[in-house]
Design a protein around this motif. Structure first.
Motif, PDB file in Angstrom:
ATOM      1  N   SER A  63       0.883  -1.092  -0.085  1.00 23.91           N
ATOM      2  CA  SER A  63      -0.044   0.088  -0.011  1.00 23.91           C
ATOM      3  C   SER A  63       0.862   1.242  -0.151  1.00 23.91           C
ATOM      4  CB  SER A  63      -0.979  -0.069   1.293  1.00 23.91           C
ATOM      5  OG  SER A  63      -2.177   0.783   1.086  1.00 23.91           O
ATOM      6  N   GLU A  64       1.984   1.337   0.755  1.00 20.44           N
ATOM      7  CA  GLU A  64       2.792   2.354   0.888  1.00 20.44           C
ATOM      8  C   GLU A  64       3.699   2.650  -0.332  1.00 20.44           C
ATOM      9  OE1 GLU A  64       5.032   2.168   4.390  1.00 20.44           O
ATOM     10  OE2 GLU A  64       6.345   4.057   3.821  1.00 20.44           O
ATOM     11  N   ALA A  65       3.943   1.480  -0.862  1.00 16.49           N
ATOM     12  CA  ALA A  65       4.922   1.450  -2.124  1.00 16.49           C
ATOM     13  C   ALA A  65       4.110   2.199  -3.303  1.00 16.49           C
ATOM     14  CB  ALA A  65       5.334   0.418  -2.653  1.00 16.49           C
ATOM     15  N   GLN A  66       2.699   2.228  -3.201  1.00 16.28           N
ATOM     16  CA  GLN A  66       1.916   2.829  -4.276  1.00 16.28           C
ATOM     17  C   GLN A  66       1.941   4.380  -4.283  1.00 16.28           C
ATOM     18  OE1 GLN A  66      -2.109   1.074  -4.408  1.00 16.28           O
ATOM     19  NE2 GLN A  66      -0.910  -0.756  -3.461  1.00 16.28           N
ATOM     20  N   GLY A  67       2.287   5.029  -2.911  1.00 12.76           N
ATOM     21  CA  GLY A  67       2.444   6.332  -2.926  1.00 12.76           C
ATOM     22  C   GLY A  67       3.730   6.862  -3.793  1.00 12.76           C
ATOM     23  N   PHE A  68       4.681   6.248  -3.621  1.00 11.75           N
ATOM     24  CA  PHE A  68       5.849   6.628  -4.573  1.00 11.75           C
ATOM     25  C   PHE A  68       5.788   6.497  -6.204  1.00 11.75           C
ATOM     26  CE2 PHE A  68       7.506   4.835  -0.619  1.00 11.75           C
ATOM     27  CZ  PHE A  68       8.494   6.094  -0.201  1.00 11.75           C
ATOM     28  N   GLU A  69       4.433   5.985  -6.589  1.00 11.27           N
ATOM     29  CA  GLU A  69       4.320   5.981  -8.044  1.00 11.27           C
ATOM     30  C   GLU A  69       3.128   7.114  -8.415  1.00 11.27           C
ATOM     31  OE1 GLU A  69       5.475   4.050 -10.411  1.00 11.27           O
ATOM     32  OE2 GLU A  69       7.189   3.563  -9.139  1.00 11.27           O
ATOM     33  N   GLY A  70       2.778   7.996  -7.496  1.00 12.38           N
ATOM     34  CA  GLY A  70       2.015   9.306  -7.782  1.00 12.38           C
ATOM     35  C   GLY A  70       0.485   8.678  -6.991  1.00 12.38           C
ATOM     36  N   GLY A  71      -0.512   9.349  -7.395  1.00 14.95           N
ATOM     37  CA  GLY A  71      -1.848   9.397  -6.728  1.00 14.95           C
ATOM     38  C   GLY A  71      -2.309   7.775  -6.834  1.00 14.95           C
ATOM     39  N   SER A  72      -3.056   7.397  -5.921  1.00 19.72           N
ATOM     40  CA  SER A  72      -3.768   6.078  -5.823  1.00 19.72           C
ATOM     41  C   SER A  72      -5.150   6.088  -5.421  1.00 19.72           C
ATOM     42  CB  SER A  72      -3.192   5.404  -4.640  1.00 19.72           C
ATOM     43  OG  SER A  72      -3.667   3.943  -4.824  1.00 19.72           O
ATOM     44  N   ILE A  73      -5.963   5.810  -6.260  1.00 17.94           N
ATOM     45  CA  ILE A  73      -7.411   5.733  -5.955  1.00 17.94           C
ATOM     46  C   ILE A  73      -7.787   4.258  -5.661  1.00 17.94           C
ATOM     47  CG2 ILE A  73      -9.815   5.822  -7.124  1.00 17.94           C
ATOM     48  CD1 ILE A  73      -8.763   7.904  -8.871  1.00 17.94           C
ATOM     49  N   LYS A  74      -8.399   4.459  -4.206  1.00 15.14           N
ATOM     50  CA  LYS A  74      -8.713   2.995  -3.430  1.00 15.14           C
ATOM     51  C   LYS A  74      -9.788   2.499  -3.573  1.00 15.14           C
ATOM     52  CE  LYS A  74      -4.981   4.679  -0.786  1.00 15.14           C
ATOM     53  NZ  LYS A  74      -3.522   3.795  -0.961  1.00 15.14           N
ATOM     54  N   HIS A  75     -10.163   1.139  -3.469  1.00  7.57           N
ATOM     55  CA  HIS A  75     -11.451   0.426  -3.163  1.00  7.57           C
ATOM     56  C   HIS A  75     -11.422  -0.580  -2.279  1.00  7.57           C
ATOM     57  CE1 HIS A  75     -11.404   2.253  -7.250  1.00  7.57           C
ATOM     58  NE2 HIS A  75     -12.667   2.643  -6.945  1.00  7.57           N
ATOM     59  N   ASP A  76     -11.947  -0.665  -1.288  1.00  6.03           N
ATOM     60  CA  ASP A  76     -11.910  -2.221  -0.456  1.00  6.03           C
ATOM     61  C   ASP A  76     -13.201  -2.942  -0.889  1.00  6.03           C
ATOM     62  OD1 ASP A  76     -11.722  -3.672   1.818  1.00  6.03           O
ATOM     63  OD2 ASP A  76     -12.956  -2.451   3.176  1.00  6.03           O
ATOM     64  N   VAL A  77     -13.083  -3.668  -1.696  1.00  6.49           N
ATOM     65  CA  VAL A  77     -14.402  -4.388  -1.911  1.00  6.49           C
ATOM     66  C   VAL A  77     -14.183  -6.067  -1.849  1.00  6.49           C
ATOM     67  CG1 VAL A  77     -14.635  -2.696  -3.927  1.00  6.49           C
ATOM     68  CG2 VAL A  77     -13.516  -4.762  -4.562  1.00  6.49           C
ATOM     69  N   SER A  78     -15.317  -6.704  -1.754  1.00  4.82           N
ATOM     70  CA  SER A  78     -15.376  -7.971  -1.794  1.00  4.82           C
ATOM     71  C   SER A  78     -16.276  -8.737  -2.802  1.00  4.82           C
ATOM     72  CB  SER A  78     -15.678  -8.548  -0.342  1.00  4.82           C
ATOM     73  OG  SER A  78     -16.900  -8.128  -0.066  1.00  4.82           O
ATOM     74  N   LEU A  79     -15.865 -10.028  -3.147  1.00  2.56           N
ATOM     75  CA  LEU A  79     -16.653 -10.689  -4.245  1.00  2.56           C
ATOM     76  C   LEU A  79     -16.718 -11.982  -3.629  1.00  2.56           C
ATOM     77  CD1 LEU A  79     -17.121  -9.242  -6.891  1.00  2.56           C
ATOM     78  CD2 LEU A  79     -14.945  -8.283  -6.065  1.00  2.56           C
ATOM     79  N   PRO A  80     -17.891 -12.938  -4.533  1.00  4.80           N
ATOM     80  CA  PRO A  80     -17.546 -14.363  -4.038  1.00  4.80           C
ATOM     81  C   PRO A  80     -16.181 -14.820  -4.606  1.00  4.80           C
ATOM     82  CG  PRO A  80     -19.681 -13.894  -5.061  1.00  4.80           C
ATOM     83  CD  PRO A  80     -18.870 -12.497  -5.051  1.00  4.80           C
ATOM     84  N   VAL A  81     -15.504 -15.522  -3.869  1.00  2.00           N
ATOM     85  CA  VAL A  81     -14.140 -15.942  -4.115  1.00  2.00           C
ATOM     86  C   VAL A  81     -14.016 -16.374  -5.568  1.00  2.00           C
ATOM     87  CG1 VAL A  81     -12.199 -17.610  -3.688  1.00  2.00           C
ATOM     88  CG2 VAL A  81     -13.521 -16.429  -1.514  1.00  2.00           C
ATOM     89  N   SER A  82     -15.033 -17.244  -5.906  1.00  2.00           N
ATOM     90  CA  SER A  82     -15.138 -17.918  -7.198  1.00  2.00           C
ATOM     91  C   SER A  82     -15.012 -16.854  -8.443  1.00  2.00           C
ATOM     92  CB  SER A  82     -15.952 -18.889  -7.322  1.00  2.00           C
ATOM     93  OG  SER A  82     -17.188 -18.353  -6.921  1.00  2.00           O
ATOM     94  N   ARG A  83     -15.324 -15.504  -8.141  1.00  3.64           N
ATOM     95  CA  ARG A  83     -15.583 -14.444  -9.123  1.00  3.64           C
ATOM     96  C   ARG A  83     -14.285 -13.505  -9.239  1.00  3.64           C
ATOM     97  NH1 ARG A  83     -22.049 -12.824  -9.759  1.00  3.64           N
ATOM     98  NH2 ARG A  83     -22.684 -14.808 -10.428  1.00  3.64           N
ATOM     99  N   ILE A  84     -13.380 -13.800  -8.258  1.00  8.92           N
ATOM    100  CA  ILE A  84     -12.488 -12.815  -8.097  1.00  8.92           C
ATOM    101  C   ILE A  84     -11.616 -12.709  -9.521  1.00  8.92           C
ATOM    102  CG2 ILE A  84     -10.213 -12.317  -7.020  1.00  8.92           C
ATOM    103  CD1 ILE A  84     -11.372 -12.251  -4.404  1.00  8.92           C
ATOM    104  N   PRO A  85     -10.998 -13.758 -10.066  1.00  7.85           N
ATOM    105  CA  PRO A  85     -10.415 -13.624 -11.267  1.00  7.85           C
ATOM    106  C   PRO A  85     -11.438 -12.848 -12.481  1.00  7.85           C
ATOM    107  CG  PRO A  85     -10.195 -15.760 -10.623  1.00  7.85           C
ATOM    108  CD  PRO A  85     -11.127 -15.272  -9.781  1.00  7.85           C
ATOM    109  N   VAL A 119      -7.552 -12.653  -0.578  1.00  8.09           N
ATOM    110  CA  VAL A 119      -8.399 -13.413  -1.670  1.00  8.09           C
ATOM    111  C   VAL A 119      -9.082 -14.686  -1.003  1.00  8.09           C
ATOM    112  CG1 VAL A 119      -6.574 -14.854  -2.608  1.00  8.09           C
ATOM    113  CG2 VAL A 119      -8.300 -14.056  -3.847  1.00  8.09           C
ATOM    114  N   GLY A 120      -8.443 -15.007   0.060  1.00 12.33           N
ATOM    115  CA  GLY A 120      -8.848 -16.316   0.816  1.00 12.33           C
ATOM    116  C   GLY A 120     -10.535 -15.720   1.197  1.00 12.33           C
TER     117      GLY A 120
END
Lengths: 482, 482
Positions: free
Chosen positions: B347-369, B394-395
């Motif tokens: 998460s912190e590393a992303q800050g060095f690459e500029g702006g980061s737009i974040k989402h904290d989402v969940s899905l049925p595990v089988s649908r993640i791919p 992902v678990g």
């Protein structure tokens, strides 16, 4: 009028129900309604205006809306196996029974997400089988599983023998579809391991015993199917060792204990005396017994170095630490079944010894030995000769604290003391921070005791929830909280 | 007037609070209040009438009753580490912050019952330590554990890295003590594995983000302490294999998987580029990575034939089945820490690459791919050059779907598209039966999106619950649901 249209009755409300679900799904004759009006223990014989069997969520919603519009109270009913009278209508006959029997489809089974979405009327054993066919486990298991339904175990938050490892039914419920008391449908069939988008509404309905709405479908957790199981019966010379043995077994097995059931000598004796095929497999008699089961889903767990060896090592260490005095490890599936038969026949065996006054209570696990000592002293002081038979899911803190009558006493005279014994036991349970309704619920038979023993603030919170979700008081009125 | 009595202010309400808890526990200066008015991401700068720090449940109840009598809205606050703005007051300045910092006693720890009863202000890491000292585990673990408080993780139903094996915070809560919005105290500190004596009121408060009352103490589940842990990093050539690997690992290990975290190549690259001490331990580059951890509480699990060997066998079988392309197994605690550092620095590393737009989402595990493929296509179509960095638990079906800005783009111009990106991602999540608030909650920042995306029936049910328990709307108004 076409020949398919039923003749109108004198009752416009029943005509409306027939119009919604068809004549075959509205039972009104005494013969057709009979199985829906009594319950397994024969404690209550109710009456009803009709028993309605919707075949879909839409039909269920329409029926509820019609009852709501007419101000008719409703009693949701699954397999009708509940033991506290929550699943049958009252004697006054103004209620409609909403049977979920025809809502019986498995809508989805996802072995990758480890979830099953099933309708409320699916029989528990059918769900277990559907899960097993997909190489998964649905872990709720109890005596009535051949006839109880998913909606019922959700309404009751059923326990059973798998709770120690997998939790109660509540812990398996990821999402619900519910017809609300006014006929609206809440489509809450989430199948997510994490979801913090608002209040956990599903937990209001789990364990609410049909007082807040009609559950029509649920999404439930599955687990990897265990490939091997090992079972042992241990004899203990001291009740205090039961809790130490539990702690030892959980730690030693890497928390693979799936059952931890305790029984007293008296229970083993009457079970071996009265129940065919039951025998005590240990050489000496011990005052207390524990049945331990380990399970594992790990391939190879059935081979050398697997759960059988784990259990053997666990028992060896327990013997060495003086936590147990003797043990027998089942060497075949037949022997496993024989050990379980001892435990599962214990309730029935009590019937052969006369009247049995029953309590389904829970305590902090660490207080179980003290509770049993104190309760045994209190009930035998009140009625000398009484034979306590406390047994059950001690790993969950759940004791079926059953009291067999003194030998030779008149059975009716004994059962007349039911309320007195309940009060003695429930007072001790409450003082020791326990629950007077562990896994069977409140239903009709414990409403007054709950009111006597629960804090007024909590009762008022329950009434607030009930009024908020069922403002007209039409869902299973008179059950759980009044 | 005695020298100990503070001089009366012009504000009778504040005088009343001071009379209840003492002057040191009522903060009103900008300096003293400052840490309680901003939150970790710096998204909001609130104001407050006072910050009050009761030292006991009785004091907390008296403060709430005083606020209720005066019609003053209240914002419960623990360690103030929440990421959705639920823990800070609004800008209008009329609210009182109720800090739980001084409610910090461990009241009871019972290693036989496997429960701890602690006050809301106990820091999570202190609870973890207290449990470990008793040879037990409290399994909730997350980045903020050194400062977040028990009351906060309950209000947020916090997730973290132990959810796959032990569940969310909700699953650990057996009982609660809560000051209700009118100042009454609900003493619901059950410590029972089974309790069906009425509605499961505790689940209303868990995850309600302080909108229904002030949690002052909780009884939480403990577990046998794991004695050994094994950790590996795997490289995968195909996202679809992630879910198959999860199923394989759960079954193969007897469900002993305690962490299953996935990361994309882009995340590994930027973490190794920017974060000191981070290096890719695999020889070749792979498009996807999974960190697997097994744990066991079984004595001997740290020796030969223990979890390390289990993990090695599991990985060998996964290689053979082409579920993974390469793997490295940590051979020391240092190597374990190095593998976790890759995941935890992402998460912190992303800050060095500029702006980061974040989402904290969940899905049925089988649908993640399928979700990641579809969302990546949609966001890069909307903004070519955008660099998706989806990673996480992902678990549990939980993806931190973070979007790093196109290289060279102006950061402010990128962040101005936050709402647009949110909408694209949240629409896909909703269509695929997911949740837009997986483990961080709704707070203030997702109220409008929840209103846009949730079914009206469910929103109305949430409002019904809110009105029933907090009829005057005084607890954290404007958060979660309006």
């Amino acid at each position: 009028m076409s020949p398919d249209t039923p003749a109108p009755t004198a009752d416009a409300f029943l005509d409306r129900l027939v119009a919604l679900v068809g004549p075959a799904a509205v039972l009104t004759t005494p013969e057709a309604m009979a199985p829906h009006l009594t319950e397994p223990r024969g404690l209550f014989q109710g009456r009803a205006r009709a028993v309605v069997k919707p075949a879909s969520t839409e039909e269920a919603a329409a029926v509820v809306a019609a009852c709501h519009a007419a101000g008719v109270p409703m009693v949701p009913q699954g397999g009708n196996t509940g033991l506290v009278g929550g699943n049958v209508p009252f004697e006054h006959g103004r209620e409609v029974v909403l049977s979920t029997a025809r809502l019986n489809r498995v809508r989805d089974l996802d072995p990758v997400n480890l979830t099953a979405t099933v309708e409320a009327g699916v029989v528990l054993a059918d769900l277990q089988r559907a899960a097993a066919d997909a190489d998964c486990l649905f872990p709720v298991s109890l005596a009535a599983e051949g006839s109880c339904q998913v909606g019922g175990i959700i309404a009751a938050n059923a326990g059973g023998t798998g709770v120690l490892r997998y939790g109660n039914t509540r812990d398996q419920v990821l999402g619900l579809e519910v017809v609300l008391p006014d006929g609206r449908v809440w489509h809450g069939l989430r199948r997510l391991g994490k979801d913090n988008a608002g209040y956990a509404l599903r937990h209001l309905f789990v364990g609410s015993e049909g007082t807040l709405g009609l559950v029509t479908a649920a999404t439930l957790r599955l687990y990897p199917k265990p490939v091997a199981t090992a079972t042992a019966l241990c004899g203990l010379d001291d009740l205090d060792k039961v809790t130490a043995l539990l702690r030892h077994a959980r730690a030693w097995s890497g928390d693979a204990v799936t059952a931890f059931e305790f029984m007293p000598r008296f229970g083993i004796e009457i079970t071996c005396r009265h129940m065919p095929g039951c025998a005590d497999p240990l050489e000496a008699a011990w005052p207390w017994y524990v049945l331990i089961e380990l399970s594992s889903a790990r391939p190879g767990a059935g081979a050398e170095g697997g759960v059988r060896d784990d259990l053997e090592a666990l028992l060896g260490a327990a013997l060495e630490a003086d936590l147990i005095q003797d043990a027998v490890l089942a060497e075949s599936l037949d022997q496993q079944a024989a050990l379980w038969r001892l435990r599962e026949s214990m309730s029935e065996a009590q019937g052969f010894e006369g009247g049995s006054i029953k309590h389904d209570v829970s305590l902090p696990v660490s207080r179980i030995p003290a509770f049993i000592a104190r309760a045994n002293a209190a009930v035998t002081a009140a009625l000398p000769g009484l034979r306590p038979c406390p047994f059950g899911h001690v790993g969950d803190g759940n004791v079926h604290y059953n009291l067999t009558q003194p030998a030779g006493m008149d059975k009716a005279a004994y059962l007349a003391r039911w309320d007195e014994m309940n009060r003695i036991v429930h007072d001790i349970v409450t003082e020791m921070d326990g629950s007077i309704a562990a896994e069977h619920g409140v239903g009709r038979i414990k409403v007054a005791e709950l009111e006597r023993l629960k804090a007024p603030v909590e009762l008022e919170m329950m009434r607030t929830v009930k009024r908020a979700l069922d403002p007209d008081g039409l869902f299973n009125p008179g059950k759980v909280v009044v």
